[in-house]
Design a protein around this motif. Structure first.
Motif, short mmCIF file in Angstrom:
data_model
loop_
_atom_site.label_atom_id
_atom_site.label_comp_id
_atom_site.label_asym_id
_atom_site.label_seq_id
_atom_site.Cartn_x
_atom_site.Cartn_y
_atom_site.Cartn_z
N GLN A 2 0.85 -1.18 0.00
CA GLN A 2 0.00 0.00 0.00
C GLN A 2 0.90 1.25 0.00
OE1 GLN A 2 -1.81 0.47 3.72
NE2 GLN A 2 -2.90 2.34 3.23
N LEU A 3 0.92 1.93 -1.16
CA LEU A 3 1.82 3.09 -1.26
C LEU A 3 1.05 4.40 -1.41
CD1 LEU A 3 4.80 2.00 -3.55
CD2 LEU A 3 4.88 2.68 -1.15
N TYR A 9 4.05 11.42 2.07
CA TYR A 9 5.01 10.81 2.97
C TYR A 9 5.95 11.86 3.55
CZ TYR A 9 8.69 8.40 5.21
OH TYR A 9 9.59 8.03 6.14
N LEU B 3 10.51 7.52 -2.58
CA LEU B 3 9.52 6.66 -1.92
C LEU B 3 10.13 5.85 -0.79
CD1 LEU B 3 7.29 5.18 -4.74
CD2 LEU B 3 6.61 6.69 -2.90
N GLU B 4 9.48 5.82 0.32
CA GLU B 4 9.88 4.94 1.41
C GLU B 4 9.00 3.69 1.30
OE1 GLU B 4 12.62 7.64 2.91
OE2 GLU B 4 12.21 5.65 3.76
N ASN B 5 9.35 2.63 2.00
CA ASN B 5 8.48 1.45 1.91
C ASN B 5 7.18 1.70 2.67
OD1 ASN B 5 8.67 0.47 4.71
ND2 ASN B 5 10.82 0.14 4.21
N SER B 6 6.17 0.90 2.34
CA SER B 6 4.83 1.16 2.86
C SER B 6 4.76 1.03 4.38
CB SER B 6 3.83 0.20 2.21
OG SER B 6 4.15 -1.12 2.59
N SER B 8 6.92 1.90 6.72
CA SER B 8 7.28 3.11 7.45
C SER B 8 6.25 4.20 7.21
CB SER B 8 8.68 3.60 7.07
OG SER B 8 8.71 4.01 5.73
N TYR B 9 5.62 4.19 6.02
CA TYR B 9 4.56 5.17 5.82
C TYR B 9 3.40 4.91 6.78
CZ TYR B 9 0.79 7.97 4.33
OH TYR B 9 -0.22 8.87 4.35
#
Lengths: 80, 80
Positions: A2-3, A9, B3-6, B8-9
């Protein structure tokens, strides 16, 4: 996976940092580097918070007393 | 695009929510639903924060006084 988009972010990341610092300041854990004026603003925020908490606590106590009084009156009525 | 991985979001998102609520509680803006025990804990946090802020403010005042005294002594020495 899930992005979310990168903008949200990045904003989130900054927001966490900001809120973490604000919390640490309010708790008095991160006061170095603050001048008298900033400390006085923080003092005001804490005083307002404390007075609201005390007020709400007072209301909760009153609520409890009211409940107990009602129960007491009910018991007295039942015993008559 | 950065983009960070989901994971950490997702964590960040929860963290913001948590910290925002904690801040609102500390500021006394979101106290409904809190019982007496919770309010007393919050009161303690606010009191500790306030006492640290007041202590630090006192230190800042002392620092300023010291600086002024030093300047005064210097001026007196120069005038002699």
């Amino acid at each position: 996976m899930q992005l979310e988009n990168s903008t949200s972010y990045t904003m989130s990341s900054n927001e966490i940092e900001e809120k973490t610092l604000e919390l640490r300041k309010i708790k008095g854990e991160e006061l170095h580097g603050m001048d008298i004026e900033e400390l006085q603003k923080l003092e005001k925020v804490l005083e307002v918070g404390l007075s609201r908490v005390l007020e709400t606590k007072g209301e909760r106590f009153l609520d409890e007393i009211t409940v107990l009084q009602r129960k007491g009156a009910q018991l007295m009525a039942e015993n008559q």
